[in-house]
Design a protein around this motif. Structure first.
Motif, PDB file in Angstrom:
ATOM      1  N   GLU A 110      44.846  -4.954  31.815  1.00 39.38           N
ATOM      2  CA  GLU A 110      46.370  -4.734  32.702  1.00 39.38           C
ATOM      3  C   GLU A 110      47.332  -4.661  32.643  1.00 39.38           C
ATOM      4  O   GLU A 110      47.970  -4.828  33.287  1.00 39.38           O
ATOM      5  CB  GLU A 110      45.562  -5.852  34.214  1.00 39.38           C
ATOM      6  CG  GLU A 110      44.282  -5.647  34.392  1.00 39.38           C
ATOM      7  CD  GLU A 110      43.582  -4.539  35.586  1.00 39.38           C
ATOM      8  OE1 GLU A 110      44.712  -3.812  35.798  1.00 39.38           O
ATOM      9  OE2 GLU A 110      42.753  -4.682  36.202  1.00 39.38           O
ATOM     10  N   GLY A 111      47.684  -5.265  31.550  1.00 38.01           N
ATOM     11  CA  GLY A 111      49.257  -4.891  30.895  1.00 38.01           C
ATOM     12  C   GLY A 111      50.199  -6.283  31.631  1.00 38.01           C
ATOM     13  O   GLY A 111      51.438  -5.685  31.432  1.00 38.01           O
ATOM     14  N   ILE A 112      49.190  -7.495  31.541  1.00 37.79           N
ATOM     15  CA  ILE A 112      49.787  -8.157  32.325  1.00 37.79           C
ATOM     16  C   ILE A 112      50.527  -9.359  30.727  1.00 37.79           C
ATOM     17  O   ILE A 112      49.836  -9.998  30.845  1.00 37.79           O
ATOM     18  CB  ILE A 112      49.558  -8.999  33.702  1.00 37.79           C
ATOM     19  CG1 ILE A 112      48.932  -8.207  34.319  1.00 37.79           C
ATOM     20  CG2 ILE A 112      50.342 -10.173  34.005  1.00 37.79           C
ATOM     21  CD1 ILE A 112      48.216  -8.979  35.594  1.00 37.79           C
ATOM     22  N   SER A 113      52.022  -8.816  31.320  1.00 39.16           N
ATOM     23  CA  SER A 113      52.511 -10.305  29.651  1.00 39.16           C
ATOM     24  C   SER A 113      53.221 -11.615  30.440  1.00 39.16           C
ATOM     25  O   SER A 113      53.540 -11.593  31.336  1.00 39.16           O
ATOM     26  CB  SER A 113      53.632  -9.618  28.898  1.00 39.16           C
ATOM     27  OG  SER A 113      54.216 -10.414  28.379  1.00 39.16           O
ATOM     28  N   MET A 114      53.002 -12.518  30.176  1.00 44.68           N
ATOM     29  CA  MET A 114      53.047 -14.183  30.153  1.00 44.68           C
ATOM     30  C   MET A 114      54.894 -14.133  29.658  1.00 44.68           C
ATOM     31  O   MET A 114      55.492 -14.875  30.391  1.00 44.68           O
ATOM     32  CB  MET A 114      52.460 -14.778  29.285  1.00 44.68           C
ATOM     33  CG  MET A 114      51.781 -15.064  30.415  1.00 44.68           C
ATOM     34  SD  MET A 114      51.022 -15.681  31.778  1.00 44.68           S
ATOM     35  CE  MET A 114      50.986 -14.843  32.695  1.00 44.68           C
ATOM     36  N   SER A 115      55.412 -12.878  29.006  1.00 45.40           N
ATOM     37  CA  SER A 115      57.173 -13.412  28.793  1.00 45.40           C
ATOM     38  C   SER A 115      57.902 -12.679  29.682  1.00 45.40           C
ATOM     39  O   SER A 115      58.808 -12.533  30.418  1.00 45.40           O
ATOM     40  CB  SER A 115      56.771 -12.412  27.517  1.00 45.40           C
ATOM     41  OG  SER A 115      56.224 -10.659  27.239  1.00 45.40           O
ATOM     42  N   ASP A 116      56.664 -12.024  31.077  1.00 45.42           N
ATOM     43  CA  ASP A 116      57.948 -11.581  31.731  1.00 45.42           C
ATOM     44  C   ASP A 116      57.576 -12.259  33.299  1.00 45.42           C
ATOM     45  O   ASP A 116      58.570 -12.355  33.677  1.00 45.42           O
ATOM     46  CB  ASP A 116      56.872 -10.688  33.037  1.00 45.42           C
ATOM     47  CG  ASP A 116      56.628  -9.253  32.258  1.00 45.42           C
ATOM     48  OD1 ASP A 116      57.215  -8.809  30.953  1.00 45.42           O
ATOM     49  OD2 ASP A 116      55.238  -8.143  33.133  1.00 45.42           O
ATOM     50  N   PHE A 117      57.375 -13.988  33.062  1.00 43.67           N
ATOM     51  CA  PHE A 117      57.229 -14.958  33.987  1.00 43.67           C
ATOM     52  C   PHE A 117      57.935 -16.344  32.501  1.00 43.67           C
ATOM     53  O   PHE A 117      58.176 -16.038  31.513  1.00 43.67           O
ATOM     54  CB  PHE A 117      56.642 -15.483  33.826  1.00 43.67           C
ATOM     55  CG  PHE A 117      55.723 -14.527  35.050  1.00 43.67           C
ATOM     56  CD1 PHE A 117      55.896 -14.619  36.096  1.00 43.67           C
ATOM     57  CD2 PHE A 117      54.617 -13.720  34.800  1.00 43.67           C
ATOM     58  CE1 PHE A 117      54.781 -13.808  37.424  1.00 43.67           C
ATOM     59  CE2 PHE A 117      54.019 -12.747  35.109  1.00 43.67           C
ATOM     60  CZ  PHE A 117      54.204 -12.522  37.108  1.00 43.67           C
ATOM     61  N   ALA A 118      58.969 -16.947  33.984  1.00 40.15           N
ATOM     62  CA  ALA A 118      60.231 -17.986  32.962  1.00 40.15           C
ATOM     63  C   ALA A 118      59.235 -18.043  32.221  1.00 40.15           C
ATOM     64  O   ALA A 118      58.017 -19.500  32.420  1.00 40.15           O
ATOM     65  CB  ALA A 118      60.172 -18.640  34.179  1.00 40.15           C
ATOM     66  N   ASP A 119      59.207 -19.069  31.220  1.00 44.39           N
ATOM     67  CA  ASP A 119      59.120 -20.120  30.098  1.00 44.39           C
ATOM     68  C   ASP A 119      58.196 -21.182  30.917  1.00 44.39           C
ATOM     69  O   ASP A 119      56.993 -21.507  30.077  1.00 44.39           O
ATOM     70  CB  ASP A 119      59.704 -20.456  29.021  1.00 44.39           C
ATOM     71  CG  ASP A 119      60.000 -19.037  27.754  1.00 44.39           C
ATOM     72  OD1 ASP A 119      59.204 -17.917  27.426  1.00 44.39           O
ATOM     73  OD2 ASP A 119      60.768 -19.183  26.964  1.00 44.39           O
ATOM     74  N   ALA A 120      59.263 -22.185  31.159  1.00 43.59           N
ATOM     75  CA  ALA A 120      58.625 -23.194  31.919  1.00 43.59           C
ATOM     76  C   ALA A 120      57.817 -23.047  32.544  1.00 43.59           C
ATOM     77  O   ALA A 120      57.355 -23.657  32.767  1.00 43.59           O
ATOM     78  CB  ALA A 120      60.042 -23.766  32.224  1.00 43.59           C
ATOM     79  N   THR A 121      57.065 -22.492  33.202  1.00 43.97           N
ATOM     80  CA  THR A 121      56.445 -21.583  34.124  1.00 43.97           C
ATOM     81  C   THR A 121      55.081 -21.849  33.786  1.00 43.97           C
ATOM     82  O   THR A 121      54.271 -21.668  34.360  1.00 43.97           O
ATOM     83  CB  THR A 121      56.897 -21.084  35.506  1.00 43.97           C
ATOM     84  OG1 THR A 121      57.299 -19.687  34.859  1.00 43.97           O
ATOM     85  CG2 THR A 121      58.223 -21.422  36.324  1.00 43.97           C
ATOM     86  N   VAL A 122      54.952 -20.293  32.637  1.00 45.87           N
ATOM     87  CA  VAL A 122      54.089 -20.334  31.948  1.00 45.87           C
ATOM     88  C   VAL A 122      53.001 -21.935  31.114  1.00 45.87           C
ATOM     89  O   VAL A 122      51.972 -21.825  31.090  1.00 45.87           O
ATOM     90  CB  VAL A 122      54.595 -19.054  31.244  1.00 45.87           C
ATOM     91  CG1 VAL A 122      53.045 -18.947  30.010  1.00 45.87           C
ATOM     92  CG2 VAL A 122      54.786 -18.346  31.620  1.00 45.87           C
ATOM     93  N   TYR A 123      54.362 -22.134  30.852  1.00 53.02           N
ATOM     94  CA  TYR A 123      54.098 -23.640  29.999  1.00 53.02           C
ATOM     95  C   TYR A 123      53.424 -24.442  31.337  1.00 53.02           C
ATOM     96  O   TYR A 123      52.235 -25.240  30.744  1.00 53.02           O
ATOM     97  CB  TYR A 123      55.418 -24.269  29.220  1.00 53.02           C
ATOM     98  CG  TYR A 123      54.901 -25.014  28.859  1.00 53.02           C
ATOM     99  CD1 TYR A 123      54.921 -25.283  27.155  1.00 53.02           C
ATOM    100  CD2 TYR A 123      54.497 -26.695  29.021  1.00 53.02           C
ATOM    101  CE1 TYR A 123      53.690 -26.843  26.414  1.00 53.02           C
ATOM    102  CE2 TYR A 123      54.614 -27.642  28.618  1.00 53.02           C
ATOM    103  CZ  TYR A 123      53.958 -27.852  27.376  1.00 53.02           C
ATOM    104  OH  TYR A 123      53.872 -28.901  27.071  1.00 53.02           O
TER     105      TYR A 123
END
Lengths: 439, 315
Positions: A110-123
């Motif tokens: 779906e082309g959803i990239s985790m780099s679009d979200f704040a690093d701390a929250t992805v982690y």
């Protein structure tokens, strides 16, 4: 010809059936805690219902029972929730026990990239094992433990003069943990407008996670670490370091000298009540409540202001917040994934923030006007830049309950010393990791 | 032909059923009646008990179904019995058990003795006294929490009125010294009426002629009390103690509402601790061993007690 015609009709009907089933409206149930942001999500989700044709139902559980209720649901393979906004600490168990659907392929498709979200929250909210690109949730609600105070009291000349006389400095937002304690002690037992008020409302709850979330707000700024080397489970000297002991003693002093009487088993609700009833000058709570506090007709607006958890040896805030996951036992996984896709959309994320949810999307957080969009927005960004979370291991519940016991025993029940409490905590945690085969 | 109820019941049996039963022995018919109950007993009580015993020797965790389950022998039992924190829980339970029963028997019997006297409004007072017992423990826990609140709680103000202390200077639920007593007070308030009712039944079962005979023999009221009232009420009283003992050994809801086991672990009774181990930490094997230890303790104590009760009844 007739044969071909029949075959065509059959193919068409099959295709029509297939289309009909893919476009079929589903009843999706989203499970979360019962609090202010949940109401905002109900409002936001109406747009999804209109767009997709799916019907959204919600199961909101009060915070004290949220973990119990939801973890029981997951452990029993229950189908109540199609989507779950689960606490960050559940990610390890959710992934290893197969409760959550792994989302990597879906994100890629779906082309959803985790780099679009704040690093701390992805982690914190999405990855397991920690920091690896294995995603089991989309960051849904950024959150951290912060502070708010009676701005109107802090601005009064008589109170400012009394504070200056007592401490030799100006009354204002504290810059360190120790300054914060000094302010709280100044207000403790003071009479304001004929009413006795107290210093601050902090977390002391015993049953679920309260006192751990409170005490880590002191431990992290002192430099507390769970392990000497990440991933080694080597806790001796880290968990019970001199800094950790000092921070724990500080929290106990805070509890003993600057909180209202009877504040022995208090968490989010009690903190909000103490502040809204004009009982305390300051209070700790999750940023998630700040929009509601600011809107409060009695103690909000001009009477309130917010600050990030003050540093001591370093900056540090206790992480809250959650990611949204698809429950692997759901029969409506496709529709649930549709919701995730819709929710990841930057426009939806912008509206989420407008409604009172804390978006973790970079487009929202990095917008030039974000800091001025709410009186607590700048503090939120600062907090998210220095957050630390509790263990996210599959055995997190055992680890958490051990800490609840050891900290409550020391802080509230006056048993033993801070050093003994942390030493015993290491023993408890070691036993858990040994049982897990990690030590 | 006679027309006894048995005859009428026999003729009422449908011929088809009668034909089927005809070939069965009395023992077989008895099994047909008792069978379903025995099956349910085995399925609901005995099988889970055996299963729990089996699990108590393993490291099984109910939330980790895919994990390898290892037989670890008596390790769980050893860990429990050598854990000083668990002994503190046992101590807290024993304190709660002893003092609640002590006060409930003392006050319950006194109330029953007074209520047993014939006076105006007797029935009304009985109804008022038994009201707390009719409330839900969750409700009782919640409103006593408010009563104990140091700043606004009525309890603190009443104590302050009599002692001259500042109401917010002491915390019934937050103090390590007072919290164990605060739960004793609430349980006593709630369950004393139960003991009172049982004692009242005992007092009313004593025939008046025994007292009349004692009067004729010029026995004093005190003598009548110790030689007639107490011995004749004793089996009832012991039954009340048994019921309250078993109930309070597994006390959970009221204390969770009041203190959540705190401050620290001061009021963490064994049942609260067991629930945390089983359904919050999900240490199923460990919690099974814990449950077996508690079961053996209650069963052992109850058996000894029932024997004593039977001896008293035989006197």
């Amino acid at each position: 010809m007739k044969k071909f015609g029949l075959a065509s009709v059959s193919a068409l009907s099959l295709a029509a059936t297939a289309f009909a089933s893919s476009a079929q409206a589903d009843d999706l149930t989203l499970c979360w805690a019962a609090w202010d942001p949940a109401n905002a999500l109900v409002e936001l989700s109406k747009e999804f219902e209109a767009q997709s044709g799916h019907n959204m139902s919600f199961e909101f559980i009060p915070w004290p029972n949220f973990a119990d209720r939801m973890l029981n649901e997951l452990n029993s393979g229950g189908k109540l929730c199609d989507l779950l906004i689960g606490d960050s600490q559940w990610i390890g168990g959710g992934a290893e026990n197969g409760h959550y659907v792994k989302l990597n392929d879906f994100f890629d498709a779906e082309g959803i990239s985790m780099s679009d979200f704040a690093d701390a929250t992805v982690y914190a909210y999405s990855t397991w094992p920690k920091g690896t690109p294995n995603y089991y949730a989309l960051p849904a609600m950024g959150d951290a433990n912060g502070w708010f105070y009676r701005k109107d009291w802090f601005a009064r000349d008589d109170i400012r003069a009394a504070f200056k006389e007592a401490t030799g400095r100006e009354l204002g937002e504290p810059k360190t943990q120790k300054e914060m304690l000094e302010i709280a002690q100044f207000f403790q037992g003071r009479e304001i407008d004929g009413k006795k008020v107290y210093g601050a409302a902090i977390f002391t709850e015993r049953g679920s996670e309260g006192i751990t979330m409170g005490v880590t707000s002191a431990l992290y700024p002192w430099g507390f670490k769970y392990e000497n080397t990440p991933g080694s489970y080597d806790m001796e000297g880290a968990v019970n370091s001199p800094e950790a002991v000092e921070a724990l003693e500080f929290y106990k002093e805070f509890y003993k000298t600057a909180t209202p009487p009877g504040y022995t088993n208090s968490y989010m609700g009690e903190s909000l009540d103490a502040f809204k009833s004009g009982q305390v000058a300051m209070a700790m709570n999750w940023f998630a409540f700040f929009p509601g506090l600011y809107a409060d007709p009695n103690t909000g607006g001009d009477k309130i202001d917010f600050f990030v958890n003050p540093p001591q040896n370093q900056a540090g805030s206790t992480l809250g917040g959650q990611g949204i996951s698809v429950v692997s036992y759901s029969d409506k996984k496709d529709a649930a994934l549709e919701y995730i896709k819709w929710f990841a959309n930057p426009d939806v994320q912008a509206k989420w923030w407008e409604l009172g949810g804390y978006s973790a999307h970079n487009d929202v957080l990095n917008a030039p006007d974000f800091k001025d969009s709410a009186p607590f927005a700048g503090d939120f960004l600062m907090a998210m830049g220095a957050v630390q979370d509790f263990w996210q291991e599959p055995a997190y519940a055992e680890l958490l309950l051990a800490m609840q016991k050891r900290i409550h025993d020391y802080v509230v029940a006056d048993q033993g010393t801070a050093q003994e409490a942390l030493d015993k905590l290491i023993e408890d945690w070691t036993e858990v990791f040994e049982d897990e085969g990690k030590l | 032909m006679s027309d006894t109820p048995v005859d009428r019941a026999a003729t009422a049996t449908p011929p088809r059923v009668a034909r089927k039963i005809k070939g069965l022995s009395d023992r077989a018919i008895a099994w047909i009646f008792v069978g379903p109950t025995i099956f349910l007993l085995l399925a609901i009580n005995i099988f889970p008990l055996i299963w729990t015993i089996k699990l108590s020797f393993t490291n099984f965790k109910a939330n980790r179904i895919g994990r390898e389950v290892k037989n670890i022998g008596f390790r769980n039992y050893e860990r429990i019995l050598t854990d000083s924190d668990i002994w503190l829980n046992m101590q807290a339970t024993a304190h709660f058990l002893f003092w609640t029963i002590f006060f409930q028997v003392l006050i319950g019997f006194t109330l029953a003795y007074l209520i047993n006297k014939k006076f105006k409004g007797n029935d009304l007072w009985t109804t008022i006294i038994v009201l707390p017992m009719m409330l839900s423990p969750a409700v009782v826990g919640n409103f006593w929490k408010f009563l104990y609140q140091p700043q606004i709680g009525l309890f603190n103000y009443v104590v302050a009125f009599f002692t001259g202390k500042d109401p917010s200077s002491f915390e019934m639920l937050g103090s390590v010294q007072l919290a164990p007593w605060s739960i004793v007070i609430v349980d006593t308030w709630m369950w004393t009426p139960f003991v009172m009712l049982i004692c009242l039944a005992g007092l009313r079962s004593i025939p008046d002629y025994i007292y009349e005979a004692a009067e004729v023999d010029r026995a004093s009221k005190l003598r009548q009390f110790f030689t007639i009232t107490i011995p004749m009420v004793l089996p009832f009283l012991m039954l009340a103690v048994l019921f309250r003992g078993i109930e309070n050994f597994k006390m959970f809801d009221l204390v969770v509402q009041l203190t959540g086991g705190g401050p620290g672990s001061t009021t963490e009774l064994t049942s609260i601790n067991l629930k945390r181990e089983a359904f919050e930490k999900w240490r199923t094997g460990y919690a099974s061993a814990y449950a077996i230890i508690l079961f053996v303790t209650v069963f052992g104590l109850a058996s000894i007690y029932v024997k004593a009760l039977n001896k008293v009844k035989e006197r």
